[in-house]
Design a protein around this motif. Structure first.
Motif, PDB file in Angstrom:
ATOM      1  N   PHE A 124       0.715  -1.252  -0.124  1.00 29.16           N
ATOM      2  CA  PHE A 124      -0.078   0.067   0.046  1.00 29.16           C
ATOM      3  C   PHE A 124       1.064   1.064   0.019  1.00 29.16           C
ATOM      4  N   THR A 125       1.816   1.201   0.901  1.00 30.31           N
ATOM      5  CA  THR A 125       2.657   2.417   0.867  1.00 30.31           C
ATOM      6  C   THR A 125       3.399   2.782  -0.500  1.00 30.31           C
ATOM      7  N   ASP A 126       3.775   1.794  -1.203  1.00 35.29           N
ATOM      8  CA  ASP A 126       4.379   1.881  -2.466  1.00 35.29           C
ATOM      9  C   ASP A 126       3.424   2.450  -3.466  1.00 35.29           C
ATOM     10  N   ALA A 127       1.966   1.791  -3.247  1.00 36.52           N
ATOM     11  CA  ALA A 127       0.948   2.128  -4.198  1.00 36.52           C
ATOM     12  C   ALA A 127       0.548   3.667  -3.999  1.00 36.52           C
ATOM     13  N   PHE A 128       0.424   4.094  -2.714  1.00 33.50           N
ATOM     14  CA  PHE A 128       0.282   5.354  -2.276  1.00 33.50           C
ATOM     15  C   PHE A 128       1.158   6.329  -2.942  1.00 33.50           C
ATOM     16  N   MET A 129       2.524   6.236  -2.657  1.00 32.55           N
ATOM     17  CA  MET A 129       3.391   7.137  -3.105  1.00 32.55           C
ATOM     18  C   MET A 129       3.389   7.131  -4.689  1.00 32.55           C
ATOM     19  N   ALA A 130       2.866   6.148  -5.424  1.00 30.51           N
ATOM     20  CA  ALA A 130       2.825   6.301  -6.905  1.00 30.51           C
ATOM     21  C   ALA A 130       1.580   7.309  -7.119  1.00 30.51           C
ATOM     22  N   VAL A 146       1.252   6.397 -15.693  1.00 35.20           N
ATOM     23  CA  VAL A 146       1.757   5.314 -14.673  1.00 35.20           C
ATOM     24  C   VAL A 146       1.483   3.924 -15.239  1.00 35.20           C
ATOM     25  N   SER A 147       2.503   3.257 -14.751  1.00 32.75           N
ATOM     26  CA  SER A 147       2.552   1.449 -14.892  1.00 32.75           C
ATOM     27  C   SER A 147       2.931   1.016 -13.866  1.00 32.75           C
ATOM     28  N   SER A 148       2.534  -0.246 -13.687  1.00 35.22           N
ATOM     29  CA  SER A 148       2.915  -1.061 -12.677  1.00 35.22           C
ATOM     30  C   SER A 148       3.197  -2.650 -12.858  1.00 35.22           C
ATOM     31  N   LYS A 149       4.275  -3.179 -12.340  1.00 38.07           N
ATOM     32  CA  LYS A 149       4.181  -4.620 -12.547  1.00 38.07           C
ATOM     33  C   LYS A 149       4.607  -5.309 -11.278  1.00 38.07           C
ATOM     34  N   VAL A 150       4.235  -6.572 -11.254  1.00 37.72           N
ATOM     35  CA  VAL A 150       4.884  -7.263 -10.012  1.00 37.72           C
ATOM     36  C   VAL A 150       5.864  -8.010 -10.093  1.00 37.72           C
ATOM     37  N   THR A 151       7.023  -7.953  -9.242  1.00 38.29           N
ATOM     38  CA  THR A 151       8.329  -8.657  -9.527  1.00 38.29           C
ATOM     39  C   THR A 151       8.446 -10.141  -9.099  1.00 38.29           C
ATOM     40  N   GLY A 152       9.468 -10.865  -9.633  1.00 36.84           N
ATOM     41  CA  GLY A 152       9.656 -12.196  -9.314  1.00 36.84           C
ATOM     42  C   GLY A 152       9.246 -12.416  -7.471  1.00 36.84           C
ATOM     43  N   ASN A 153       9.792 -11.737  -6.682  1.00 35.95           N
ATOM     44  CA  ASN A 153       9.550 -11.959  -5.231  1.00 35.95           C
ATOM     45  C   ASN A 153       8.376 -11.245  -4.910  1.00 35.95           C
ATOM     46  N   GLU A 155       7.071  -8.171  -5.138  1.00 35.31           N
ATOM     47  CA  GLU A 155       7.266  -6.802  -4.866  1.00 35.31           C
ATOM     48  C   GLU A 155       6.289  -6.168  -6.084  1.00 35.31           C
ATOM     49  N   LEU A 156       5.905  -4.919  -5.832  1.00 35.31           N
ATOM     50  CA  LEU A 156       5.490  -4.374  -6.995  1.00 35.31           C
ATOM     51  C   LEU A 156       6.419  -3.181  -7.098  1.00 35.31           C
ATOM     52  N   LEU A 157       6.559  -2.914  -8.835  1.00 41.26           N
ATOM     53  CA  LEU A 157       7.656  -1.812  -9.111  1.00 41.26           C
ATOM     54  C   LEU A 157       6.348  -0.923  -9.990  1.00 41.26           C
ATOM     55  N   PHE A 158       6.585   0.490  -9.612  1.00 39.01           N
ATOM     56  CA  PHE A 158       5.832   1.564 -10.213  1.00 39.01           C
ATOM     57  C   PHE A 158       6.724   2.211 -10.901  1.00 39.01           C
ATOM     58  N   ASN A 159       6.295   2.556 -12.171  1.00 41.93           N
ATOM     59  CA  ASN A 159       6.876   3.373 -13.057  1.00 41.93           C
ATOM     60  C   ASN A 159       6.278   4.713 -13.468  1.00 41.93           C
ATOM     61  N   LEU A 160       6.285   5.795 -13.289  1.00 39.33           N
ATOM     62  CA  LEU A 160       5.615   7.067 -13.637  1.00 39.33           C
ATOM     63  C   LEU A 160       6.629   7.722 -14.592  1.00 39.33           C
ATOM     64  N   GLU A 161       6.055   8.513 -15.557  1.00 33.75           N
ATOM     65  CA  GLU A 161       6.705   9.407 -16.372  1.00 33.75           C
ATOM     66  C   GLU A 161       5.941  10.786 -16.542  1.00 33.75           C
ATOM     67  N   GLY A 162       6.452  11.948 -16.322  1.00 33.41           N
ATOM     68  CA  GLY A 162       5.842  13.181 -16.313  1.00 33.41           C
ATOM     69  C   GLY A 162       6.486  13.933 -17.408  1.00 33.41           C
ATOM     70  N   VAL A 163       5.886  14.484 -18.345  1.00 28.22           N
ATOM     71  CA  VAL A 163       6.540  15.129 -19.405  1.00 28.22           C
ATOM     72  C   VAL A 163       5.877  16.436 -19.480  1.00 28.22           C
TER      73      VAL A 163
ATOM     74  N   ALA B   7      10.642   5.952 -10.329  1.00 32.45           N
ATOM     75  CA  ALA B   7      10.683   4.490 -10.023  1.00 32.45           C
ATOM     76  C   ALA B   7      10.287   4.426  -8.622  1.00 32.45           C
ATOM     77  N   ILE B   8       9.156   3.434  -8.252  1.00 29.38           N
ATOM     78  CA  ILE B   8       8.811   3.402  -6.859  1.00 29.38           C
ATOM     79  C   ILE B   8       8.965   1.952  -6.391  1.00 29.38           C
ATOM     80  N   LYS B   9       9.712   1.474  -5.332  1.00 33.95           N
ATOM     81  CA  LYS B   9       9.900   0.057  -4.958  1.00 33.95           C
ATOM     82  C   LYS B   9      10.255  -0.255  -3.698  1.00 33.95           C
ATOM     83  N   GLY B  10       9.702  -0.921  -3.007  1.00 32.50           N
ATOM     84  CA  GLY B  10      10.239  -1.232  -1.469  1.00 32.50           C
ATOM     85  C   GLY B  10      10.183   0.032  -0.570  1.00 32.50           C
TER      86      GLY B  10
END
Lengths: 165, 67
Positions: A124-130, A146-153, A155-163, B7-10
């Motif tokens: 949730f903390t990561d999702a809120f920060m995104a 905004v995009s997100s993907k679940v890593t192998g372990n 965890e969620l990885l969020f990628n954002l891009e602002g232009v 990028a946001i993780k952990g």
């Protein structure tokens, strides 16, 4: 000049970061005053709701409205929402108090529940920060994706891009 | 064109600023970090790396600051 900055971040009470605000004020007093006066509580509530919706779309996590305790009794307080999993069907609840602080509510009687509470809190903390980042960049005039993907372990990885032109 | 990749993780947030003139990226960083604070996101700088424009050519050294 361009720059890379890595921040360690965690949730807490909304605060004015005076040292940064002073630096902003030296160059743009109007912007500093606007930031100081900005009421972010409604934005925080919207970010919480969006974060819960986003996490509810992750495989194995369900978004709900309430939580129950060990005995199956429904929590009587006001929640922004909750997240439930098969390991923790009672659910982790989320509140935003009048100061804009995000609070977590759960009956974590069993040790396996506590593990799941910590995992869900981290996600949730990561999702809120995104969501917060997306709101901030939008306020500053960026077009944001905004995009997100679940890593192998798991965890969620969020990628954002602002232009901004 | 100004571009900010995030990028946001952990519990870590990586901000990558590109297309900013002179120190305007540091000014933008200040504004973003201040707004994070107002949003209840406590944030401390773990690592900061200024990239000179010439670095695009691979010729410039990086000025790295560690906190």
């Amino acid at each position: 000049m361009s720059k890379i900055v890595i921040l360690s971040a965690q949730l807490g009470a909304p605060q004015v970061m005076n040292d940064l605000l002073q630096r902003i004020g030296c160059k743009d007093p109007g912007l500093a005053e606007w930031i100081k006066q900005l009421d972010t509580v409604p934005i925080i509530k919207e970010c919480v709701d969006n974060a819960l919706t986003r996490l509810g779309q992750v495989n194995g996590i369900r978004k709900d409205l309430n939580i129950t305790d060990y005995y199956g009794k429904t929590f009587g307080g006001q929640l922004a929402g909750s997240l439930k999993t098969d390991k923790f069907p009672n659910g982790l609840g989320f509140k935003v108090n009048s100061q804009g602080v995000v609070e977590f509510v759960a009956d974590d009687y069993k040790s396996e529940w506590r593990e799941e509470v910590e995992r869900l809190r981290g996600l949730f903390t990561d999702a809120f920060m995104a969501e917060a980042t997306s709101s901030i960049l939008t306020i500053l005039g960026y077009d944001v994706s905004v995009s997100s993907k679940v890593t192998g372990n798991g965890e969620l990885l969020f990628n954002l891009e602002g232009v901004k032109q | 064109m100004k571009r900010v990749k995030v990028a946001i993780k952990g519990g870590n947030v990586t901000l990558d600023f590109d297309g900013f003139v002179n120190k305007s990226c540091s000014d933008e960083e200040d504004v973003i970090r201040t707004l994070y604070g107002k949003m209840g996101v406590k944030n401390d700088v773990e690592y900061s790396d200024n990239k000179r424009e010439a670095e695009v050519n691979g010729t410039a050294e990086r000025e790295t600051l560690r906190h």
